[in-house]
Write a protein that holds these residues in place. Sequence first.
Motif, PDB file in Angstrom:
ATOM      1  N   LEU A  84       0.823  -1.209   0.000  1.00  0.00           N
ATOM      2  CA  LEU A  84       0.000   0.000   0.000  1.00  0.00           C
ATOM      3  C   LEU A  84       0.858   1.261   0.000  1.00  0.00           C
ATOM      4  N   GLU A  85       1.995   1.231   0.679  1.00  0.00           N
ATOM      5  CA  GLU A  85       2.896   2.386   0.681  1.00  0.00           C
ATOM      6  C   GLU A  85       3.442   2.656  -0.718  1.00  0.00           C
ATOM      7  N   MET A  86       3.715   1.603  -1.471  1.00  0.00           N
ATOM      8  CA  MET A  86       4.173   1.781  -2.851  1.00  0.00           C
ATOM      9  C   MET A  86       3.133   2.541  -3.668  1.00  0.00           C
ATOM     10  N   ILE A  87       1.877   2.137  -3.532  1.00  0.00           N
ATOM     11  CA  ILE A  87       0.811   2.782  -4.302  1.00  0.00           C
ATOM     12  C   ILE A  87       0.631   4.223  -3.861  1.00  0.00           C
ATOM     13  N   HIS A  88       0.669   4.479  -2.540  1.00  0.00           N
ATOM     14  CA  HIS A  88       0.589   5.852  -2.042  1.00  0.00           C
ATOM     15  C   HIS A  88       1.709   6.708  -2.618  1.00  0.00           C
ATOM     16  N   GLY A  89       2.909   6.145  -2.695  1.00  0.00           N
ATOM     17  CA  GLY A  89       4.044   6.885  -3.242  1.00  0.00           C
ATOM     18  C   GLY A  89       3.830   7.263  -4.694  1.00  0.00           C
ATOM     19  N   TYR A  90       3.305   6.319  -5.487  1.00  0.00           N
ATOM     20  CA  TYR A  90       3.014   6.618  -6.888  1.00  0.00           C
ATOM     21  C   TYR A  90       1.942   7.696  -7.009  1.00  0.00           C
ATOM     22  N   CYS A  91       0.921   7.611  -6.173  1.00  0.00           N
ATOM     23  CA  CYS A  91      -0.159   8.609  -6.206  1.00  0.00           C
ATOM     24  C   CYS A  91       0.375   9.998  -5.887  1.00  0.00           C
ATOM     25  N   ASP A  92       1.201  10.103  -4.865  1.00  0.00           N
ATOM     26  CA  ASP A  92       1.762  11.401  -4.493  1.00  0.00           C
ATOM     27  C   ASP A  92       2.677  11.944  -5.586  1.00  0.00           C
ATOM     28  N   ALA A  93       3.482  11.074  -6.182  1.00  0.00           N
ATOM     29  CA  ALA A  93       4.448  11.521  -7.191  1.00  0.00           C
ATOM     30  C   ALA A  93       3.764  11.996  -8.468  1.00  0.00           C
ATOM     31  N   HIS A  94       2.618  11.404  -8.794  1.00  0.00           N
ATOM     32  CA  HIS A  94       1.948  11.732 -10.059  1.00  0.00           C
ATOM     33  C   HIS A  94       0.664  12.531  -9.862  1.00  0.00           C
ATOM     34  N   GLY A  95       0.390  12.937  -8.640  1.00  0.00           N
ATOM     35  CA  GLY A  95      -0.756  13.800  -8.386  1.00  0.00           C
ATOM     36  C   GLY A  95      -2.101  13.130  -8.575  1.00  0.00           C
ATOM     37  N   VAL A  96      -2.217  11.874  -8.181  1.00  0.00           N
ATOM     38  CA  VAL A  96      -3.489  11.149  -8.276  1.00  0.00           C
ATOM     39  C   VAL A  96      -4.154  11.179  -6.897  1.00  0.00           C
ATOM     40  N   SER A  97      -5.358  11.746  -6.839  1.00  0.00           N
ATOM     41  CA  SER A  97      -6.074  11.856  -5.562  1.00  0.00           C
ATOM     42  C   SER A  97      -7.041  10.690  -5.390  1.00  0.00           C
ATOM     43  N   ILE A  98      -6.992  10.069  -4.210  1.00  0.00           N
ATOM     44  CA  ILE A  98      -7.909   8.984  -3.882  1.00  0.00           C
ATOM     45  C   ILE A  98      -7.935   8.846  -2.359  1.00  0.00           C
ATOM     46  N   ASP A  99      -9.111   8.620  -1.799  1.00  0.00           N
ATOM     47  CA  ASP A  99      -9.187   8.470  -0.351  1.00  0.00           C
ATOM     48  C   ASP A  99      -8.651   7.102   0.059  1.00  0.00           C
ATOM     49  N   ASP A 100      -8.170   7.034   1.299  1.00  0.00           N
ATOM     50  CA  ASP A 100      -7.499   5.820   1.773  1.00  0.00           C
ATOM     51  C   ASP A 100      -8.414   4.601   1.748  1.00  0.00           C
ATOM     52  N   GLU A 101      -9.666   4.784   2.073  1.00  0.00           N
ATOM     53  CA  GLU A 101     -10.591   3.643   2.129  1.00  0.00           C
ATOM     54  C   GLU A 101     -10.791   3.025   0.755  1.00  0.00           C
ATOM     55  N   VAL A 138      -1.299   2.147 -12.513  1.00  0.00           N
ATOM     56  CA  VAL A 138      -1.521   2.505 -13.919  1.00  0.00           C
ATOM     57  C   VAL A 138      -3.009   2.467 -14.246  1.00  0.00           C
ATOM     58  N   ASP A 139      -3.695   1.424 -13.764  1.00  0.00           N
ATOM     59  CA  ASP A 139      -5.140   1.324 -13.971  1.00  0.00           C
ATOM     60  C   ASP A 139      -5.863   2.484 -13.286  1.00  0.00           C
ATOM     61  N   LEU A 140      -5.459   2.798 -12.070  1.00  0.00           N
ATOM     62  CA  LEU A 140      -6.080   3.897 -11.323  1.00  0.00           C
ATOM     63  C   LEU A 140      -5.862   5.229 -12.023  1.00  0.00           C
ATOM     64  N   ALA A 141      -4.636   5.483 -12.455  1.00  0.00           N
ATOM     65  CA  ALA A 141      -4.354   6.751 -13.143  1.00  0.00           C
ATOM     66  C   ALA A 141      -5.151   6.883 -14.421  1.00  0.00           C
ATOM     67  N   GLY A 142      -5.283   5.770 -15.145  1.00  0.00           N
ATOM     68  CA  GLY A 142      -6.092   5.810 -16.370  1.00  0.00           C
ATOM     69  C   GLY A 142      -7.543   6.143 -16.091  1.00  0.00           C
ATOM     70  N   ARG A 143      -8.101   5.556 -15.035  1.00  0.00           N
ATOM     71  CA  ARG A 143      -9.495   5.818 -14.686  1.00  0.00           C
ATOM     72  C   ARG A 143      -9.686   7.253 -14.198  1.00  0.00           C
ATOM     73  N   ARG A 144      -8.648   7.832 -13.599  1.00  0.00           N
ATOM     74  CA  ARG A 144      -8.738   9.203 -13.111  1.00  0.00           C
ATOM     75  C   ARG A 144      -8.321  10.237 -14.151  1.00  0.00           C
ATOM     76  N   GLY A 145      -7.954   9.777 -15.340  1.00  0.00           N
ATOM     77  CA  GLY A 145      -7.585  10.702 -16.427  1.00  0.00           C
ATOM     78  C   GLY A 145      -6.248  11.374 -16.229  1.00  0.00           C
ATOM     79  N   VAL A 146      -5.329  10.721 -15.519  1.00  0.00           N
ATOM     80  CA  VAL A 146      -4.007  11.290 -15.279  1.00  0.00           C
ATOM     81  C   VAL A 146      -2.997  10.607 -16.207  1.00  0.00           C
ATOM     82  N   THR A 147      -2.248  11.410 -16.936  1.00  0.00           N
ATOM     83  CA  THR A 147      -1.204  10.853 -17.818  1.00  0.00           C
ATOM     84  C   THR A 147       0.078  10.653 -17.020  1.00  0.00           C
ATOM     85  N   LEU A 148       0.828   9.625 -17.375  1.00  0.00           N
ATOM     86  CA  LEU A 148       2.068   9.304 -16.659  1.00  0.00           C
ATOM     87  C   LEU A 148       3.287   9.636 -17.524  1.00  0.00           C
TER      88      LEU A 148
END
Length: 279
Positions: free
Chosen positions: A226-243, A269-279
């Motif tokens: 989960l920390e890995m995913i949080h790190g990717y979200c923070d680095a690429h500006g993907v917002s998602i609540d913890d739950e 990658v799947d999450l970013a695509g669904r949120r419309g964030v380019t990597l």
Amino acid sequence: MIDDPMDRIAAALERISPPPLQAPDFDAAGAFVWHTGPDHLAPVHKVSKVDLALLIGVDRARDTLLANTTQFAAGLPANNALLWGARGMGKSSLVKAVHAHVHATHGNLRIVELQREDLPSVGRLLNLLRHAPQRFILFCDDLSFGHDDAHYKSLKAVLDGGIEGRPDNVVLYATSNRRHLMPRDMIENERGSAINPAEAVEEKVSLSDRFGLWLGFHPCDQQQYLEMIHGYCDAHGVSIDDETLYAEAIEWQATRGSRSGRVAWQYFVDLAGRRGVTL
């Protein structure tokens, strides 16, 4: 005009033989890929890599490899390194991330990727690198040897260097899922069928002993995943609540039947695509 038949044959062979291999402009890029047929080094201007800070759960391996690489780039003694262990836990990502991190402060450091299938040509590659002023990490990803595979003998040219010795400006980093680079059943078969089982096994197992650094990678736990995913979200500006992240990430790992850094990235990658964030 050439009248001697032997001279004509020699001239014809000279015409069809490939020209001597010339060293490329090593200042053209920080990374290269070695190709054979014909031999050449192709520059890579954009390396597929992740930031060193985003590699979670590999702190000891990261610090050890980073220190070794920094020493090497500074012209100091350094060891060859074997990164072995669980698949998808960032072995090759760590090599590329460490190179990029050290290259930022030591511009003379280069990385050269070598495919396992091209190991028989490694002597020609070393001759090309030996007299260059730059420092080279020779990178062989997913290295392993199967039954009746003699490529491992070519690898000794990098690790031991024969009578010439390994070039001072070259170090080998290899990744493998196997600690001894060979499947366990292959080692057991050697023990059972060789005239001198101990010597037959020793020849193959001793290959991994020639690496000065053994860096082990082990499966991550759920918190690290989960920390890995949080790190990717923070680095690429993907917002998602913890739950939501927790529920989706756990479901994703369950469908894959495994939990690793690679699985964490695939979910992101799947999450970013669904949120419309380019990597």
